[in-house]
Design a protein around this motif. Structure first.
Motif, PDB file in Angstrom:
ATOM      1  N   CYS A  76     -11.233  56.989 -36.198  1.00  0.00           N
ATOM      2  CA  CYS A  76     -11.655  55.857 -35.482  1.00  0.00           C
ATOM      3  C   CYS A  76     -10.675  55.627 -34.264  1.00  0.00           C
ATOM      4  CB  CYS A  76     -12.023  54.777 -36.320  1.00  0.00           C
ATOM      5  SG  CYS A  76     -13.274  54.699 -37.788  1.00  0.00           S
ATOM      6  N   ASN A  77      -9.298  55.382 -34.759  1.00  0.00           N
ATOM      7  CA  ASN A  77      -8.313  54.970 -33.729  1.00  0.00           C
ATOM      8  C   ASN A  77      -8.538  55.706 -32.375  1.00  0.00           C
ATOM      9  OD1 ASN A  77      -7.706  52.823 -35.262  1.00  0.00           O
ATOM     10  ND2 ASN A  77      -5.651  53.687 -35.812  1.00  0.00           N
ATOM     11  N   ARG A  79     -10.907  57.568 -31.358  1.00  0.00           N
ATOM     12  CA  ARG A  79     -12.131  57.126 -30.574  1.00  0.00           C
ATOM     13  C   ARG A  79     -11.956  56.069 -29.665  1.00  0.00           C
ATOM     14  NH1 ARG A  79     -14.657  60.268 -34.407  1.00  0.00           N
ATOM     15  NH2 ARG A  79     -15.207  58.213 -35.798  1.00  0.00           N
ATOM     16  N   ALA A  80     -11.219  55.078 -30.532  1.00  0.00           N
ATOM     17  CA  ALA A  80     -11.321  53.630 -29.732  1.00  0.00           C
ATOM     18  C   ALA A  80     -10.455  53.634 -28.912  1.00  0.00           C
ATOM     19  CB  ALA A  80     -10.484  52.494 -30.898  1.00  0.00           C
ATOM     20  N   PHE A 105     -17.890  50.881 -26.446  1.00  0.00           N
ATOM     21  CA  PHE A 105     -16.911  50.824 -27.528  1.00  0.00           C
ATOM     22  C   PHE A 105     -17.716  50.647 -29.027  1.00  0.00           C
ATOM     23  CE2 PHE A 105     -14.458  48.577 -30.880  1.00  0.00           C
ATOM     24  CZ  PHE A 105     -13.257  48.891 -30.709  1.00  0.00           C
ATOM     25  N   CYS A 109     -17.365  53.763 -31.412  1.00  0.00           N
ATOM     26  CA  CYS A 109     -16.246  53.229 -32.662  1.00  0.00           C
ATOM     27  C   CYS A 109     -17.243  52.543 -33.734  1.00  0.00           C
ATOM     28  CB  CYS A 109     -15.428  52.556 -31.949  1.00  0.00           C
ATOM     29  SG  CYS A 109     -14.730  53.327 -30.668  1.00  0.00           S
ATOM     30  N   THR A 110     -17.838  51.606 -33.231  1.00  0.00           N
ATOM     31  CA  THR A 110     -18.283  50.890 -34.553  1.00  0.00           C
ATOM     32  C   THR A 110     -19.754  51.366 -35.112  1.00  0.00           C
ATOM     33  OG1 THR A 110     -17.652  48.865 -33.209  1.00  0.00           O
ATOM     34  CG2 THR A 110     -19.232  48.322 -34.902  1.00  0.00           C
ATOM     35  N   GLY A 115     -17.344  54.566 -38.444  1.00  0.00           N
ATOM     36  CA  GLY A 115     -17.454  53.085 -38.425  1.00  0.00           C
ATOM     37  C   GLY A 115     -18.468  52.527 -39.682  1.00  0.00           C
ATOM     38  N   VAL A 144      -5.741  48.211 -32.461  1.00  0.00           N
ATOM     39  CA  VAL A 144      -7.074  48.254 -31.950  1.00  0.00           C
ATOM     40  C   VAL A 144      -6.930  46.659 -30.849  1.00  0.00           C
ATOM     41  CG1 VAL A 144      -9.250  48.172 -31.220  1.00  0.00           C
ATOM     42  CG2 VAL A 144      -8.443  49.833 -32.641  1.00  0.00           C
ATOM     43  N   LEU A 174     -14.490  41.147 -29.954  1.00  0.00           N
ATOM     44  CA  LEU A 174     -14.910  42.301 -30.733  1.00  0.00           C
ATOM     45  C   LEU A 174     -15.978  41.662 -31.790  1.00  0.00           C
ATOM     46  CD1 LEU A 174     -11.874  44.332 -31.655  1.00  0.00           C
ATOM     47  CD2 LEU A 174     -13.727  44.918 -30.073  1.00  0.00           C
TER      48      LEU A 174
END
Length: 228
Positions: A76-77, A79-80, A105, A109-110, A115, A144, A174
């Motif tokens: 995840c990091n 990609r973030a 984003f 990511c989410t 995610g 992040v 966010l």
């Protein structure tokens, strides 16, 4: 979930391949059963290895869970931070550029599989087993948030935003862009593309009502600040 009774009949795999298979199987089982409902036998069967192989590699269920969360957090990091590299440091249209960034984003990511996995586990297990997510909080959102805060601080320095505390601004940004995604996600639903875009636009406009400059800077002053 498939049932495997004779893992030794599978073709030989390297040690690294077995470890990865266990992590992948652990992710699937923990996602489906939760931490309390999962057990080593289920994960071993899903991975196509013996239960002793799981113990030899990860020790126990708690350590395996931590390893699964750790690996997914790293993905995840990655990609973030790739998306953070596209942050609009030199916006031509601040609102439109932030909307485009927020859409990238959330899409990458989410709302991706990792995610969703983390969100479901945190919702179901976070209150009962907070210690299992201690490293995730610092290594995942913590990193992040800090990186996004630095970018908002740069926009504020350039005169695009009025921000007293970039860390708070980053967390609120966010939270806003995720707010309308949370309830559908709890029920396994996904917003339509149109609603996804509309919710993001509303979130960014709300953010800019709080942090947008009322006076602004002349373009040449913003350019000078960005180059400083």
């Amino acid at each position: 979930m498939r049932s495997i009774n004779t893992p030794d009949t599978f073709p030989p795999r390297s040690h690294a391949a077995k470890r990865q298979s266990i992590l992948d199987a652990g992710a699937r089982v923990f996602y489906q059963e939760g931490f309390a409902g999962a057990n080593i036998d289920m994960i071993a069967a899903e991975a196509g290895v013996s239960r002793q192989t799981v113990y030899n590699n990860y020790g126990d269920k708690e350590k395996l869970f931590a390893a699964v969360v750790g690996e997914i957090t790293e993905r995840c990091n990655a990609r973030a931070f790739a998306v953070l590299g596209t942050f609009p440091d030199r916006p031509r249209n601040l609102e439109a550029d932030l909307v485009a960034f927020a859409l990238r984003f959330n899409s990458n990511c989410t709302c991706d599989r990792d995610g969703k996995f983390l969100r479901k586990l945190i919702q179901s297990e976070g209150a009962r087993h907070p210690e299992l997510f201690a490293s995730w909080r610092t290594e995942g959102p913590g990193k992040v948030w800090s990186a996004l805060a630095a970018r908002f601080a740069r926009l504020a320095f350039a005169g695009f935003l009025d921000v007293d505390d970039p860390d708070i601004a980053a967390r609120q940004f966010l939270a806003l862009i995720n707010m309308e995604l949370q309830l559908p996600a709890m029920f396994g639903e996904t917003l339509s593309e149109e609603d996804f875009v509309l919710s993001t636009r509303r979130a960014v406009r709300t953010f800019l009502r709080a942090y947008g400059r009322r006076d602004g800077l002349a373009p040449e002053m913003a350019e000078t600040a960005l180059q400083a």
